[in-house]
Design a protein around this motif. Structure first.
Motif, PDB file in Angstrom:
ATOM      1  N   LYS A 146      19.212  52.157  33.372  1.00  0.00           N
ATOM      2  CA  LYS A 146      18.807  52.569  32.024  1.00  0.00           C
ATOM      3  C   LYS A 146      19.862  52.192  30.994  1.00  0.00           C
ATOM      4  O   LYS A 146      19.540  51.699  29.911  1.00  0.00           O
ATOM      5  CB  LYS A 146      18.551  54.077  31.982  1.00  0.00           C
ATOM      6  CG  LYS A 146      17.997  54.549  30.643  1.00  0.00           C
ATOM      7  CD  LYS A 146      17.762  56.029  30.636  1.00  0.00           C
ATOM      8  CE  LYS A 146      19.092  56.711  30.528  1.00  0.00           C
ATOM      9  NZ  LYS A 146      19.047  58.119  30.226  1.00  0.00           N
ATOM     10  N   TRP A 153      16.895  47.027  24.697  1.00  0.00           N
ATOM     11  CA  TRP A 153      15.574  47.626  24.516  1.00  0.00           C
ATOM     12  C   TRP A 153      15.263  47.852  23.048  1.00  0.00           C
ATOM     13  O   TRP A 153      16.073  48.421  22.316  1.00  0.00           O
ATOM     14  CB  TRP A 153      15.504  48.961  25.252  1.00  0.00           C
ATOM     15  CG  TRP A 153      14.114  49.350  25.592  1.00  0.00           C
ATOM     16  CD1 TRP A 153      13.300  50.185  24.892  1.00  0.00           C
ATOM     17  CD2 TRP A 153      13.365  48.884  26.701  1.00  0.00           C
ATOM     18  NE1 TRP A 153      12.091  50.282  25.511  1.00  0.00           N
ATOM     19  CE2 TRP A 153      12.109  49.491  26.633  1.00  0.00           C
ATOM     20  CE3 TRP A 153      13.632  48.016  27.757  1.00  0.00           C
ATOM     21  CZ2 TRP A 153      11.110  49.262  27.564  1.00  0.00           C
ATOM     22  CZ3 TRP A 153      12.654  47.789  28.692  1.00  0.00           C
ATOM     23  CH2 TRP A 153      11.411  48.403  28.591  1.00  0.00           C
ATOM     24  N   GLU A 169      16.356  57.058  22.736  1.00  0.00           N
ATOM     25  CA  GLU A 169      15.792  56.245  23.805  1.00  0.00           C
ATOM     26  C   GLU A 169      14.280  56.404  23.822  1.00  0.00           C
ATOM     27  O   GLU A 169      13.774  57.502  24.046  1.00  0.00           O
ATOM     28  CB  GLU A 169      16.369  56.661  25.162  1.00  0.00           C
ATOM     29  CG  GLU A 169      17.858  56.474  25.246  1.00  0.00           C
ATOM     30  CD  GLU A 169      18.465  57.078  26.500  1.00  0.00           C
ATOM     31  OE1 GLU A 169      17.828  57.964  27.112  1.00  0.00           O
ATOM     32  OE2 GLU A 169      19.564  56.662  26.864  1.00  0.00           O
ATOM     33  N   PRO A 170      13.559  55.324  23.630  1.00  0.00           N
ATOM     34  CA  PRO A 170      12.101  55.416  23.681  1.00  0.00           C
ATOM     35  C   PRO A 170      11.606  55.808  25.074  1.00  0.00           C
ATOM     36  O   PRO A 170      12.244  55.486  26.087  1.00  0.00           O
ATOM     37  CB  PRO A 170      11.629  53.990  23.341  1.00  0.00           C
ATOM     38  CG  PRO A 170      12.814  53.302  22.764  1.00  0.00           C
ATOM     39  CD  PRO A 170      14.022  53.988  23.285  1.00  0.00           C
ATOM     40  N   PHE A 171      10.479  56.477  25.124  1.00  0.00           N
ATOM     41  CA  PHE A 171       9.875  56.881  26.393  1.00  0.00           C
ATOM     42  C   PHE A 171       9.638  55.674  27.295  1.00  0.00           C
ATOM     43  O   PHE A 171       9.795  55.752  28.510  1.00  0.00           O
ATOM     44  CB  PHE A 171       8.567  57.633  26.110  1.00  0.00           C
ATOM     45  CG  PHE A 171       7.877  58.121  27.339  1.00  0.00           C
ATOM     46  CD1 PHE A 171       8.424  59.148  28.100  1.00  0.00           C
ATOM     47  CD2 PHE A 171       6.673  57.558  27.751  1.00  0.00           C
ATOM     48  CE1 PHE A 171       7.791  59.603  29.239  1.00  0.00           C
ATOM     49  CE2 PHE A 171       6.036  58.011  28.895  1.00  0.00           C
ATOM     50  CZ  PHE A 171       6.589  59.031  29.645  1.00  0.00           C
ATOM     51  N   SER A 172       9.281  54.552  26.695  1.00  0.00           N
ATOM     52  CA  SER A 172       9.008  53.341  27.478  1.00  0.00           C
ATOM     53  C   SER A 172      10.239  52.896  28.268  1.00  0.00           C
ATOM     54  O   SER A 172      10.107  52.367  29.374  1.00  0.00           O
ATOM     55  CB  SER A 172       8.527  52.205  26.570  1.00  0.00           C
ATOM     56  OG  SER A 172       9.504  51.918  25.578  1.00  0.00           O
ATOM     57  N   LEU A 173      11.423  53.138  27.739  1.00  0.00           N
ATOM     58  CA  LEU A 173      12.652  52.797  28.465  1.00  0.00           C
ATOM     59  C   LEU A 173      12.754  53.610  29.753  1.00  0.00           C
ATOM     60  O   LEU A 173      13.086  53.076  30.820  1.00  0.00           O
ATOM     61  CB  LEU A 173      13.880  53.047  27.581  1.00  0.00           C
ATOM     62  CG  LEU A 173      15.250  52.878  28.235  1.00  0.00           C
ATOM     63  CD1 LEU A 173      15.447  51.451  28.732  1.00  0.00           C
ATOM     64  CD2 LEU A 173      16.344  53.266  27.254  1.00  0.00           C
ATOM     65  N   HIS A 174      12.425  54.888  29.697  1.00  0.00           N
ATOM     66  CA  HIS A 174      12.471  55.743  30.887  1.00  0.00           C
ATOM     67  C   HIS A 174      11.412  55.339  31.907  1.00  0.00           C
ATOM     68  O   HIS A 174      11.676  55.331  33.104  1.00  0.00           O
ATOM     69  CB  HIS A 174      12.302  57.211  30.489  1.00  0.00           C
ATOM     70  CG  HIS A 174      13.436  57.727  29.661  1.00  0.00           C
ATOM     71  ND1 HIS A 174      14.593  58.188  30.207  1.00  0.00           N
ATOM     72  CD2 HIS A 174      13.578  57.802  28.311  1.00  0.00           C
ATOM     73  CE1 HIS A 174      15.417  58.558  29.250  1.00  0.00           C
ATOM     74  NE2 HIS A 174      14.831  58.347  28.083  1.00  0.00           N
ATOM     75  N   VAL A 175      10.231  54.996  31.419  1.00  0.00           N
ATOM     76  CA  VAL A 175       9.151  54.587  32.318  1.00  0.00           C
ATOM     77  C   VAL A 175       9.531  53.315  33.068  1.00  0.00           C
ATOM     78  O   VAL A 175       9.418  53.242  34.297  1.00  0.00           O
ATOM     79  CB  VAL A 175       7.823  54.406  31.550  1.00  0.00           C
ATOM     80  CG1 VAL A 175       6.764  53.757  32.448  1.00  0.00           C
ATOM     81  CG2 VAL A 175       7.329  55.728  30.991  1.00  0.00           C
ATOM     82  N   VAL A 176       9.994  52.314  32.349  1.00  0.00           N
ATOM     83  CA  VAL A 176      10.351  51.054  32.973  1.00  0.00           C
ATOM     84  C   VAL A 176      11.532  51.236  33.929  1.00  0.00           C
ATOM     85  O   VAL A 176      11.533  50.689  35.032  1.00  0.00           O
ATOM     86  CB  VAL A 176      10.639  49.972  31.908  1.00  0.00           C
ATOM     87  CG1 VAL A 176      11.246  48.724  32.524  1.00  0.00           C
ATOM     88  CG2 VAL A 176       9.353  49.623  31.170  1.00  0.00           C
ATOM     89  N   THR A 177      12.523  52.021  33.530  1.00  0.00           N
ATOM     90  CA  THR A 177      13.666  52.275  34.412  1.00  0.00           C
ATOM     91  C   THR A 177      13.209  52.960  35.689  1.00  0.00           C
ATOM     92  O   THR A 177      13.663  52.604  36.778  1.00  0.00           O
ATOM     93  CB  THR A 177      14.724  53.138  33.693  1.00  0.00           C
ATOM     94  OG1 THR A 177      15.119  52.483  32.488  1.00  0.00           O
ATOM     95  CG2 THR A 177      15.939  53.345  34.571  1.00  0.00           C
TER      96      THR A 177
END
Length: 181
Positions: A146, A153, A169-177
């Motif tokens: 992350k 990102w 931190e966008p939610f999409s960063l957590h999803v992809v990580t």
């Protein structure tokens, strides 16, 4: 197989036939499994940022070795904290008819074997290093990935707050990580 009368699948089928799905497979260790996971994951994932910030230098981004040390500490601590629930979980799965539930099993183990010997230290020499190793694999990998992705990102940044810099931190960063790790 030496000493094992049935495979895991055969054991599950036997429990299902003998006690049904609820009593045979689901009920025996459900509460203990949930309690154990809340204690272990709560410590491991919840205390990780505090431990990481403690072991890393204040003036720079934590390195991989800082992240590994922090996750090992929290994984070890989580395993120590959840060990009693682990003992109860194993007893409930191996002797489902002996105990009426999680608290009854914990109380009987404490009464007959003692709090320390029965719940706190039984099996901890195996579970604590295992918990540390698993946390290094899970938490370190997630946090380091992350952190690396955050640099590139879209929408991820540091923003000022009352207590210093805060990460956006966008939610999409957590999803992809999560998908990568």
């Amino acid at each position: 197989l030496v000493g094992i009368p049935r495979t895991a699948l055969e054991e599950a089928q036997f429990a299902w036939r003998q006690h049904g799905a609820w009593r045979g497979l689901w009920r025996p260790g459900l509460t203990a499994s949930l309690v154990r996971e809340l204690l272990y994951s709560g410590c491991t994932k919840g205390l990780y940022p505090v431990a990481r910030d403690f072991v890393a230098p204040k003036d720079c981004e934590p390195g991989l070795h800082h992240r590994a040390a922090a996750s090992a500490l929290t994984g070890l601590g989580g395993s120590l904290f959840a060990n009693g629930a682990d003992v109860v979980k194993v007893r409930l799965f191996t002797q489902p008819d002996r105990y009426s539930g999680f608290f009854a099993a914990a109380a009987e183990i404490c009464r007959t074997e003692g709090l320390v010997a029965g719940l706190m230290v039984r099996g901890v020499s195996a579970s604590a290093p295992r918990g540390a190793a698993i946390a290094i694999g899970e938490v370190t990998t997630y946090d380091h990935t992350k952190s690396t992705l955050r640099k590139y990102w879209p929408g991820a940044s540091e923003v000022p707050s009352a207590t210093g810099q805060r990460r956006k931190e966008p939610f999409s960063l957590h999803v992809v990580t999560s998908l990568i790790t």
